[in-house]
Design a protein around this motif. Sequence first.
Motif, PDB file in Angstrom:
ATOM      1  N   LEU A 167       0.837  -1.195   0.000  1.00  0.00           N
ATOM      2  CA  LEU A 167       0.000   0.000   0.000  1.00  0.00           C
ATOM      3  C   LEU A 167       0.877   1.251   0.000  1.00  0.00           C
ATOM      4  N   VAL A 168       1.927   1.212   0.809  1.00  0.00           N
ATOM      5  CA  VAL A 168       2.856   2.334   0.934  1.00  0.00           C
ATOM      6  C   VAL A 168       3.503   2.636  -0.421  1.00  0.00           C
ATOM      7  N   VAL A 169       4.061   1.618  -1.044  1.00  0.00           N
ATOM      8  CA  VAL A 169       4.812   1.827  -2.290  1.00  0.00           C
ATOM      9  C   VAL A 169       3.865   2.140  -3.455  1.00  0.00           C
ATOM     10  N   ASN A 170       2.747   1.424  -3.549  1.00  0.00           N
ATOM     11  CA  ASN A 170       1.800   1.733  -4.626  1.00  0.00           C
ATOM     12  C   ASN A 170       1.301   3.167  -4.521  1.00  0.00           C
ATOM     13  N   ASP A 171       1.062   3.609  -3.291  1.00  0.00           N
ATOM     14  CA  ASP A 171       0.584   4.974  -3.083  1.00  0.00           C
ATOM     15  C   ASP A 171       1.632   5.986  -3.557  1.00  0.00           C
ATOM     16  N   ILE A 172       2.893   5.740  -3.206  1.00  0.00           N
ATOM     17  CA  ILE A 172       3.974   6.622  -3.658  1.00  0.00           C
ATOM     18  C   ILE A 172       4.073   6.591  -5.185  1.00  0.00           C
ATOM     19  N   ASP A 173       3.987   5.396  -5.749  1.00  0.00           N
ATOM     20  CA  ASP A 173       4.225   5.233  -7.185  1.00  0.00           C
ATOM     21  C   ASP A 173       3.060   5.690  -8.064  1.00  0.00           C
ATOM     22  N   PHE A 174       1.820   5.495  -7.605  1.00  0.00           N
ATOM     23  CA  PHE A 174       0.690   5.626  -8.526  1.00  0.00           C
ATOM     24  C   PHE A 174      -0.285   6.767  -8.233  1.00  0.00           C
ATOM     25  N   THR A 175      -0.336   7.268  -7.010  1.00  0.00           N
ATOM     26  CA  THR A 175      -1.329   8.291  -6.675  1.00  0.00           C
ATOM     27  C   THR A 175      -1.097   9.553  -7.509  1.00  0.00           C
ATOM     28  N   GLN A 176      -2.172  10.106  -8.030  1.00  0.00           N
ATOM     29  CA  GLN A 176      -2.093  11.224  -8.979  1.00  0.00           C
ATOM     30  C   GLN A 176      -2.489  12.549  -8.320  1.00  0.00           C
ATOM     31  N   PRO A 177      -1.971  13.669  -8.867  1.00  0.00           N
ATOM     32  CA  PRO A 177      -2.293  14.980  -8.301  1.00  0.00           C
ATOM     33  C   PRO A 177      -3.795  15.246  -8.140  1.00  0.00           C
ATOM     34  N   GLY A 178      -4.655  14.687  -8.980  1.00  0.00           N
ATOM     35  CA  GLY A 178      -6.095  14.905  -8.829  1.00  0.00           C
ATOM     36  C   GLY A 178      -6.731  14.104  -7.709  1.00  0.00           C
ATOM     37  N   ASP A 179      -5.995  13.144  -7.136  1.00  0.00           N
ATOM     38  CA  ASP A 179      -6.553  12.296  -6.082  1.00  0.00           C
ATOM     39  C   ASP A 179      -6.662  13.071  -4.765  1.00  0.00           C
ATOM     40  N   GLY A 180      -7.716  12.787  -4.026  1.00  0.00           N
ATOM     41  CA  GLY A 180      -7.994  13.526  -2.791  1.00  0.00           C
ATOM     42  C   GLY A 180      -6.883  13.447  -1.766  1.00  0.00           C
ATOM     43  N   CYS A 181      -6.138  12.367  -1.745  1.00  0.00           N
ATOM     44  CA  CYS A 181      -5.121  12.195  -0.699  1.00  0.00           C
ATOM     45  C   CYS A 181      -3.750  12.716  -1.128  1.00  0.00           C
TER      46      CYS A 181
END
Length: 457
Positions: free
Chosen positions: A273-287
């Motif tokens: 979860l940690v690495v996927n979040d770093i790698d994939f979360t996009q600027p438009g995402d709420g978090c």
Amino acid sequence: MKRYIKCGKLFTAAEDNAKADQTLVAEDGRITFIGPSDQAPPPVGGDETLDYSDYFVLPGLIDAHVHLSYGNAQTEEDIDLFASVEFRALRGLYSAQRVLKAGFTSIADPATTGVVTLAIRDAIESGMFIGPRVTTSGRQITNRQGLSDWYPTFIGVPVTSIGVLARTAEEGIAEIRTQVKQGVDFIKIAMDGDAMNPATGLISGYNQEETTAMVTEAHRLGKKVVVHARGAEAILYSARAGVDVILHGSWMDDEGLEAIVENGCYICPTLSLVVNDIDFTQPGDGCYPGFPDAHRRELESARIVLPKAREAGVPFLYGTDCGFAVTPYGEWNARELEHYVTYLGFSPAEALQSATRVNAEFVRRGDEVGLLEPGRRADILVVDGDPLADVRILQDKSRIKDVLIEGEPVELALNDDIKPTALEKSYSMWSNVYTREKVAEIMGGDQVTPPLRARTA
Ligand SMILES: [Zn+2]
């Protein structure tokens, strides 16, 4: 009828290497023979042979951290509020099948809505549906500083949440007794929160005395205890209370490590979860950017303290926090193997042993899975390529040749095109406040006469 499984290469998880030209014989789903093909007892009439001479055979993988009731959630409200509990059970069964198809023949679920995952477990175990073997907790027990208490205090933790608020050890013990009556395999306690929320920080939700009281009662009732603990304080109290498994452990200090070693706790780091979040979360995402930034800090700490635990002999379970939008079912479950090699210093063989043999020490009927040896169930993964040379190949779906449960190849035609239902997701409407300034910034024009779109279809 016996089933002969011819293996080009066989990794049993008992040793660090794979052997060539092996045969595995299964009868009524259990392994009766493993050895060189030329020493296998000859098949007789009616026996069947599965010829994997060109493939690599290993035990079915186990993911000890899958949340079947979450539904690839994009928000905490998706998890707790917006799908009916009944719908979550049906969706969870489908999700479990997706994880199975990715090569995971057993999973454990630490935190589910109501008894959703217990229902999925029992429906699969009864033979009604094909699926992975399931081990599960009930709702996670939490306090004001822990996970699941996200909502305004006047709302509390809703009954449809994956958490249940226990403000004292007495309330926690009452909940433990209820869950044991309902048939959970283990108890989950959320000892602290996540790294992003400044309101909760990483303070332990329970003090030492409360933690010890709850863990002692769960053990008295014959149940293991799994805790969510990222921060040093929650890790220390959990370890001293003698919990069985610590999820995350990212900010463990020396005192915590000492208590973990002394009390024989397992750690399940769950870096996915940690690495996927770093790698994939996009600027438009709420978090964004708070969550990926918090996870960068977490990874920085985890990659220093977790290898120390490993050196000290602490056994590591394998889990991924699968079930969030950034960790969808069956997509990234094998990626944690890569993280074990990259961040924690495991060899591919050691990472695979964590995901098989070591995880089996935790799951329900664990003496029947996780290892390929006579007496155990023939839960098997067959791949094209050698994961001991490159563990990343297990992430490539085209290389998954077959998944076997009790010697039987799984045949599941899953619909990949699932449309979310209207009531399944939270009621998210706009991601901006459209002031004149914002509209001009996004759409151009000036603040007096913004460019407008056609008003009729
Ligand atoms: Zn989790």
